[in-house]
Design an enzyme around this catalytic site. Structure first.
Site, PDB file in Angstrom:
ATOM      1  N   GLU A 124      12.822 -15.837  63.583  1.00 15.20           N
ATOM      2  CA  GLU A 124      13.302 -15.871  64.873  1.00 15.20           C
ATOM      3  C   GLU A 124      12.368 -17.234  65.275  1.00 15.20           C
ATOM      4  O   GLU A 124      11.470 -17.638  65.229  1.00 15.20           O
ATOM      5  CB  GLU A 124      12.810 -14.655  65.692  1.00 15.20           C
ATOM      6  CG  GLU A 124      13.382 -14.787  67.184  1.00 15.20           C
ATOM      7  CD  GLU A 124      12.680 -15.561  68.213  1.00 15.20           C
ATOM      8  OE1 GLU A 124      13.504 -16.642  68.435  1.00 15.20           O
ATOM      9  OE2 GLU A 124      11.724 -15.231  68.696  1.00 15.20           O
ATOM     10  N   CYS A 140      11.038 -19.638  73.217  1.00 22.47           N
ATOM     11  CA  CYS A 140      11.983 -19.887  72.382  1.00 22.47           C
ATOM     12  C   CYS A 140      13.206 -20.286  73.233  1.00 22.47           C
ATOM     13  O   CYS A 140      14.084 -20.885  72.870  1.00 22.47           O
ATOM     14  CB  CYS A 140      12.039 -19.207  71.269  1.00 22.47           C
ATOM     15  SG  CYS A 140      12.470 -17.451  71.631  1.00 22.47           S
ATOM     16  N   GLU A 179      13.129 -29.746  70.348  1.00 22.45           N
ATOM     17  CA  GLU A 179      12.392 -28.621  71.046  1.00 22.45           C
ATOM     18  C   GLU A 179      11.201 -28.962  71.453  1.00 22.45           C
ATOM     19  O   GLU A 179      10.276 -29.448  70.641  1.00 22.45           O
ATOM     20  CB  GLU A 179      12.157 -27.361  70.370  1.00 22.45           C
ATOM     21  CG  GLU A 179      11.578 -26.098  71.009  1.00 22.45           C
ATOM     22  CD  GLU A 179      11.788 -25.045  70.191  1.00 22.45           C
ATOM     23  OE1 GLU A 179      11.882 -23.777  70.891  1.00 22.45           O
ATOM     24  OE2 GLU A 179      11.409 -25.052  68.978  1.00 22.45           O
ATOM     25  N   LYS A 237      -0.060 -11.075  60.517  1.00 20.60           N
ATOM     26  CA  LYS A 237      -0.561 -12.258  60.606  1.00 20.60           C
ATOM     27  C   LYS A 237      -0.383 -13.005  61.963  1.00 20.60           C
ATOM     28  O   LYS A 237       0.774 -13.660  61.971  1.00 20.60           O
ATOM     29  CB  LYS A 237      -0.131 -13.257  59.663  1.00 20.60           C
ATOM     30  CG  LYS A 237      -1.531 -14.107  59.050  1.00 20.60           C
ATOM     31  CD  LYS A 237      -1.841 -15.249  59.955  1.00 20.60           C
ATOM     32  CE  LYS A 237      -0.763 -16.319  59.993  1.00 20.60           C
ATOM     33  NZ  LYS A 237      -1.518 -17.550  60.900  1.00 20.60           N
TER      34      LYS A 237
END
Length: 471
Positions: free
Chosen positions: A228, A262, A363, A154
């Site tokens: 992750e 990331c 973030e 997905k």
């Protein structure tokens, strides 16, 4: 669903919005493929198919990179090497496919053989993010296939086209129907995949908030989950560093991929003696970064991948201004020819940032750098570790003793020394704390997609006491 080109702001493709029924059919197809042959296929057969797919990726690298750059705004200078990275991942893990050795366990009791085998889980749901769709997929798909699993993928609803094109290459490579499946759509599609009882494991790359929901859903079904997630990675420059290399590394760490990675080195820790010099050099280079069409090989920084992310980044910049951060350069929408119609943000640098501030703790996932001064090695480590994330870090120093001490002290899954954002198929990747669970790449990444079965065989002649205590 329309797929928006971040460079033009216009729809360029239509992508299916799969419902729960579509997901159920994909999972059923994967289970049929798994139980009707793929799980028992010889490793050399799986490896051969993976090598064929790698060759197709290599021969289609230009086309695939343009598709991905059109879909998510990342420059072709990054997406084309990523296509070759996908092929490298497939070839690396193909080498494991016929080497999944078991183990013999010596037991206390005589005349008993005990051995362990490595087994695939079955059908694995792979959910990927929009910033690097095929690169992130390769991290999961290559070890999953080598281990003998089937998958349902997905991709993000913001960047699905390259994954659909990848599916056509999987078919061309000759994989049996059902081994690889794609369902596209938004949150409801993802939820249906995570909740489907035919899915034996979930592997997700994305935001920590979504990761929590996926982990909770997997926990309700008691299936393994690999996450992750995000990062707020510290990039630490000591006063004995090679500043030419460190400046390049700091720039690449935050403005490469438009900061949408990331592992972005979004917190730059600089020792006091070189602090202003580093700021000055970074600002000068940031102001000269060439922005524009992601398909132009001369472009150095592309567009933000989608409008919701574009809006969030601009809001974070405005919040940092209100909080009193010293704005060194950038700080808003990018201006200039070819930039006004797309989702472009100036390379932005704030200095004199308190590590407890929102800019240093949250973030942003965009081209926004927070520079933080420090005096001592101990202070640098304390600042670096003062985060709920623990994905990656960088160290810039010529002192090998310091490098060893600081590498050990940092609470993160990857440490780069005198480089940043370097990757290798052999090197495991993953985070501590809220940056995730499990590892990708390397042998550790392969083990995520295998479970252990124990077989115990009594080959003695006599009959054992059924009431004897056994441990």
């Amino acid at each position: 669903m329309p797929s928006i080109n971040p460079y033009t702001g216009q729809a360029w493709a239509q992508v299916p919005d799969a419902d729960a029924g579509d997901v159920a059919r994909a999972v059923a197809a994967a289970n049929r493929a798994f139980h009707q042959g793929w799980r028992d296929s010889a490793g050399v057969v799986r490896a051969g198919l993976m090598h064929k797919l790698a060759a197709l990726i290599e021969s289609n690298a230009d086309r695939m990179s343009k598709i991905e750059s059109t879909d998510n705004g990342k420059i072709v200078r990054e997406t084309r090497p990523q296509m070759l990275w996908v092929a490298r991942q497939l070839r690396y893990f193909a080498g494991y496919a016929d080497k999944l050795f078991g183990q013999h366990a010596p037991l206390d009791q005589p005349n008993t053989l005990d051995y362990l085998t490595l087994e695939p889980y079955g059908v694995i749901g792979l959910i990927t993010a929009w910033n690097s769709p095929l690169s992130l997929l390769a991290n999961k798909l290559a070890p999953a296939l080598a281990a003998g699993n089937c998958v349902v993928v997905k991709p993000s609803e913001h960047a699905s086209v390259s994954t659909l094109e990848f599916a056509s290459l999987v078919e061309e490579a000759g994989f049996p129907p059902g081994v690889f499946n794609v369902v596209t759509g938004g949150a409801e599609t993802g939820r249906a995949l995570v909740d489907d009882p035919g899915v034996a494991m979930i592997s997700f790359t994305g935001s920590p908030n979504v990761g929590r929901h996926i982990a909770a859903a997997a926990g309700r079904r008691l299936v393994p989950v690999k996450l992750e997630l995000g990062g707020k990675s510290p990039n630490i420059i000591f006063d004995d560093a090679d500043l030419d290399k460190a400046i390049v590394g700091a720039l690449a760490g935050i403005f490469g991929a438009t900061g949408q990675t990331c592992v972005a080195g979004s917190r730059l820790l600089v020792q006091r003696g070189i602090y202003e010099q580093v700021i000055e050099r970074l600002a000068a280079r940031a102001q000269s970064i060439r922005m524009g069409d992601p398909l132009d090989p001369a472009t150095e920084m592309g567009a933000v991948a989608n409008e919701p992310q574009y809006t969030r980044i601009l809001a974070a910049i405005e919040a940092a201004k209100r909080a009193g951060g010293r704005l060194v350069t950038g700080g808003g929408r990018a201006q200039g020819p070819g930039l006004t119609q797309g989702f472009f943000i100036e390379p932005t640098i704030f200095a004199d940032i308190d590590n407890r501030s929102e800019l240093a703790q949250e973030e942003i996932f965009g081209p926004v750098l927070a520079i933080i001064p420090f005096d001592t090695e101990q202070e640098a480590v304390a600042i670096a570790n003062d985060s709920r994330y623990g994905l990656a870090a960088g160290i810039w120093s010529r002192d090998i003793s310091r490098v060893m001490r600081v590498s050990k002290a940092l609470q993160c899954g990857s440490v780069w020394v005198n480089t940043y954002r370097a990757l290798a198929a052999q090197a495991p990747f993953g985070g501590f704390k809220e940056s995730g669970i499990g590892r990708e790449r390397g042998e550790a990444g392969l083990r995520e997609y295998l479970t252990t079965k124990n077989v115990m065989i009594d080959y003695s002649d006599g009959v054992r006491d059924p009431f004897a205590i056994r441990t």
